[in-house]
Motif scaffolding. Structure first.
Motif, PDB file in Angstrom:
ATOM      1  N   VAL A  30       1.924   2.933  17.926  1.00 50.91           N
ATOM      2  CA  VAL A  30       3.173   3.048  16.726  1.00 50.91           C
ATOM      3  C   VAL A  30       4.320   3.577  17.322  1.00 50.91           C
ATOM      4  CG1 VAL A  30       3.964   3.870  14.880  1.00 50.91           C
ATOM      5  CG2 VAL A  30       1.597   2.993  14.947  1.00 50.91           C
ATOM      6  N   PHE A  31       4.275   4.750  18.073  1.00 48.31           N
ATOM      7  CA  PHE A  31       5.518   5.357  18.644  1.00 48.31           C
ATOM      8  C   PHE A  31       6.234   4.204  19.825  1.00 48.31           C
ATOM      9  CE2 PHE A  31       3.709   8.825  16.539  1.00 48.31           C
ATOM     10  CZ  PHE A  31       4.783   9.670  16.350  1.00 48.31           C
TER      11      PHE A  31
ATOM     12  N   VAL B 203       2.506  14.042   7.553  1.00 48.99           N
ATOM     13  CA  VAL B 203       3.856  14.486   7.207  1.00 48.99           C
ATOM     14  C   VAL B 203       4.828  14.638   8.567  1.00 48.99           C
ATOM     15  CG1 VAL B 203       3.202  15.610   5.058  1.00 48.99           C
ATOM     16  CG2 VAL B 203       2.699  16.824   7.699  1.00 48.99           C
ATOM     17  N   ALA B 204       5.961  14.616   8.353  1.00 47.43           N
ATOM     18  CA  ALA B 204       6.869  14.869   9.205  1.00 47.43           C
ATOM     19  C   ALA B 204       7.962  16.383   9.010  1.00 47.43           C
ATOM     20  CB  ALA B 204       7.861  13.843   9.544  1.00 47.43           C
ATOM     21  N   GLU B 205       7.662  17.011  10.029  1.00 49.50           N
ATOM     22  CA  GLU B 205       8.470  18.444  10.067  1.00 49.50           C
ATOM     23  C   GLU B 205       9.319  18.406  10.692  1.00 49.50           C
ATOM     24  OE1 GLU B 205       5.811  21.768   7.881  1.00 49.50           O
ATOM     25  OE2 GLU B 205       4.815  20.612   9.340  1.00 49.50           O
TER      26      GLU B 205
ATOM     27  N   LYS C 218      12.240   7.334  11.408  1.00 51.57           N
ATOM     28  CA  LYS C 218      11.150   8.275  10.952  1.00 51.57           C
ATOM     29  C   LYS C 218      10.390   7.658   9.943  1.00 51.57           C
ATOM     30  CE  LYS C 218      12.281  12.771  11.058  1.00 51.57           C
ATOM     31  NZ  LYS C 218      12.935  13.952  10.566  1.00 51.57           N
ATOM     32  N   GLU C 219      11.017   6.956   8.878  1.00 46.94           N
ATOM     33  CA  GLU C 219      10.297   6.483   7.690  1.00 46.94           C
ATOM     34  C   GLU C 219       9.621   5.551   8.062  1.00 46.94           C
ATOM     35  OE1 GLU C 219       9.785   8.184   4.671  1.00 46.94           O
ATOM     36  OE2 GLU C 219      11.289   9.718   5.704  1.00 46.94           O
ATOM     37  N   GLU C 220       9.952   4.550   8.804  1.00 43.75           N
ATOM     38  CA  GLU C 220       9.266   3.336   9.319  1.00 43.75           C
ATOM     39  C   GLU C 220       8.255   3.606  10.122  1.00 43.75           C
ATOM     40  OE1 GLU C 220      11.598  -0.036  10.797  1.00 43.75           O
ATOM     41  OE2 GLU C 220      13.184   1.020   9.940  1.00 43.75           O
ATOM     42  N   ILE C 221       8.270   4.620  10.948  1.00 41.24           N
ATOM     43  CA  ILE C 221       7.231   5.027  11.636  1.00 41.24           C
ATOM     44  C   ILE C 221       6.052   5.660  11.025  1.00 41.24           C
ATOM     45  CG2 ILE C 221       6.469   6.991  13.478  1.00 41.24           C
ATOM     46  CD1 ILE C 221       8.891   6.332  15.130  1.00 41.24           C
ATOM     47  N   LEU C 222       6.521   6.505   9.840  1.00 39.79           N
ATOM     48  CA  LEU C 222       5.420   6.970   9.060  1.00 39.79           C
ATOM     49  C   LEU C 222       4.719   5.990   8.422  1.00 39.79           C
ATOM     50  CD1 LEU C 222       7.191  10.389   7.357  1.00 39.79           C
ATOM     51  CD2 LEU C 222       5.496  10.235   9.484  1.00 39.79           C
ATOM     52  N   ASN C 223       5.256   5.062   7.962  1.00 37.30           N
ATOM     53  CA  ASN C 223       4.636   3.931   6.906  1.00 37.30           C
ATOM     54  C   ASN C 223       3.708   3.078   7.960  1.00 37.30           C
ATOM     55  OD1 ASN C 223       5.467   4.269   4.526  1.00 37.30           O
ATOM     56  ND2 ASN C 223       7.494   3.085   5.122  1.00 37.30           N
TER      57      ASN C 223
END
Ligand code: ADP
Ligand code: ASP
Ligand code: MG
Length: 438
Positions: free
Chosen positions: A320-321, A368-370, A351-356
């Motif tokens: 994904v990355f 989660v992203a911190e 960021k949001e697209e990667i989380l999805n």
């Protein structure tokens, strides 16, 4: 005696007074036969670096506006230097040509490279040495990848025809003839390329500090200078934020074992730091060599029960990355957790697209992203094997009530990495410094 290749950073060539110091350093030793200059840097805090002004001109020209006002600053800096050095040569014509080219829409790398190009011509004139345009001998392929071997042959051949010469830092050219620069601070790489091709016995890198210090002198007051450091330790430290030397600058010289000596143009009598091969470095187990770090990272943490038994989990996460073109820095893992640390710059807008995409690809129980993370590396050869080093790092931080958000022990056994809040970055560096060096 053998050849010495010298590279002078921006502060060493910021004005005519600094140029004069450089000229006397070069004239003091006949073995110093090749000089690689950067563009003029800041003369005082708050001043402009010529490279930054050039990037600004490019942005202004791209927006269709006149660069005249900003270019005036560049013009007057160079004209001043040439006049105060009492040269017969005037850079006026070159400056006008460059100004016209920028206004006509020349590419960003060409524009940025002109700082080094002009400084190279002026330094060569002042010394009475030959000028070698880096674009004629330093090559990149059509994808912008540096061509190490092609460059090495071309530079070696060219140097053999010029006993004393100035080669500007920071740039070369692509196969299509267009100028390409290294990343910022890249004149250090040019110096290393010239040292390798010239078969130098020493690569002197002249800057505004008396060597590589155990911590950033802008954070810790008067840190000790590292006398000797290995190429690998140096790379870890410079990659992690100790900006004295570009992190890629060791490669050309480390293959042939040419030492790098970091020296201070304002105090040439100081010994500075020697950067040498692992073999030549005398180490004591357990010794911390240095501390460096950078701010603004995000840690993305995935949790999933029984993650450890799921084949291909890690690969899918990293895919994904990769698909989003993000390179990551660290990947600390637990049995059922996996974290990926990447800089905010890399993740910007994605960021949001990667989380999805991670949710879809590996169906984690949570992801989660911190953000707001600073990363600090404590570097030393053999340090990790020495009992108690990690413990001392953590106690030092806990004494200052600094929460450790992430821990990673580099597989190279060269470093211990900790993540803390951005706001605690300076305090954390100072705490670790006090533990090991005070
Ligand atoms: P140059 O213009 O000569 O290439 P740089 O600005 O790139 O110089 O690098 C020198 C600067 O690096 C120093 O002025 C200092 O502020 C900074 N620096 C950061 N970390 C360290 C360190 N560990 N030791 C020495 N200098 C450091
Ligand atoms: N002048 C360039 C920069 O400011 C390259 C260098 O200084 O090495 O990044
Ligand atoms: Mg530099």
């Amino acid at each position: 005696m053998g050849i010495k290749v010298t590279k002078f950073g921006g502060s060493s060539l910021a004005n005519a007074e600094q140029f004069k110091k450089v000229i006397s350093i070069l004239k003091a030793d006949a073995d110093r036969r090749y000089a690689v200059p950067s563009a003029p840097g800041k003369r005082f805090s708050g001043d402009d670096k010529i490279t930054d002004l050039l990037y600004k001109c490019h942005d202004i020209a791209t927006a269709g506006k006149s660069i005249e006002q900003v270019f005036d600053k560049i013009r007057s800096r160079y004209m001043h230097i040439a006049q105060e050095l009492g040269l017969d040569y005037s850079p006026e014509e070159e400056l006008e040509r460059i100004c016209r080219n920028i206004q006509k829409g020349e590419k960003r790398d060409y524009v940025a490279s002109r700082g080094e190009y002009l400084n190279g011509i002026i330094l060569a004139q002042a010394l009475g040495w030959d000028f070698i345009d880096a674009a004629d001998v330093i090559f990149f392929d059509e994808n912008g990848i540096f061509d190490a071997e092609g460059t090495n042959s071309a530079v070696a051949k060219c140097l053999s025809e010029h006993p004393y010469a100035v080669i500007p830092g920071f740039y070369g050219r692509r196969a299509d003839g267009s100028v390409k620069t290294f990343s910022r601070g890249g004149s250090d790489i040019t110096g290393s390329i010239v040292a390798r091709a010239g078969g130098a016995e020493l690569y002197e890198n002249w800057t505004d500090v008396s060597g590589f210090m155990v911590a950033d002198p802008r954070i810790v007051v008067n840190p000790a200078v590292i006398r000797t450091v290995s190429y690998r330790e140096l790379r870890e430290l410079s990659y992690m934020g100790a900006t004295v030397l570009h992190e890629d600058a060791i490669f050309p010289v480390s293959h042939c074992g040419i030492p790098i000596n970091i020296k201070n143009t304002n105090h040439p009598e100081d010994a500075g730091t020697m950067i040498v091969s692992d073999k030549s470095r005398d180490i004591r187990e357990g010794l911390v060599t240095g501390i460096a770090g950078r701010k603004d990272f995000t840690v993305i943490t995935l949790e999933k029960d029984m993650m450890n038994t799921e084949r291909g989990f890690g690969r899918k996460v990293l895919t994904v990355f990769e698909e989003y073109g993000v390179s990551f820095e660290h990947m600390p893992t637990g049995i059922d957790t996996m974290s990926v640390v990447a800089s905010d710059k890399e993740l910007y807008g994605k960021k949001e697209e990667i989380l999805n995409a991670l949710k879809k690809s590996v169906h984690p129980d949570s992801v989660v992203a911190e953000d707001n993370l600073a990363i600090i590396a404590v570097v030393g050869r053999g340090m990790v094997r020495a009992v108690g080093t990690a413990g001392r790092v953590f106690s030092a931080l806990s004494r200052e009530k600094i929460n450790v958000r992430m821990i990673d022990q580099g597989s190279s056994e060269l470093n211990i990495i900790v993540g803390v809040d951005n706001e605690k970055f300076e305090a954390a560096i100072s705490a670790i410094y006090n533990e090991f060096f005070n």
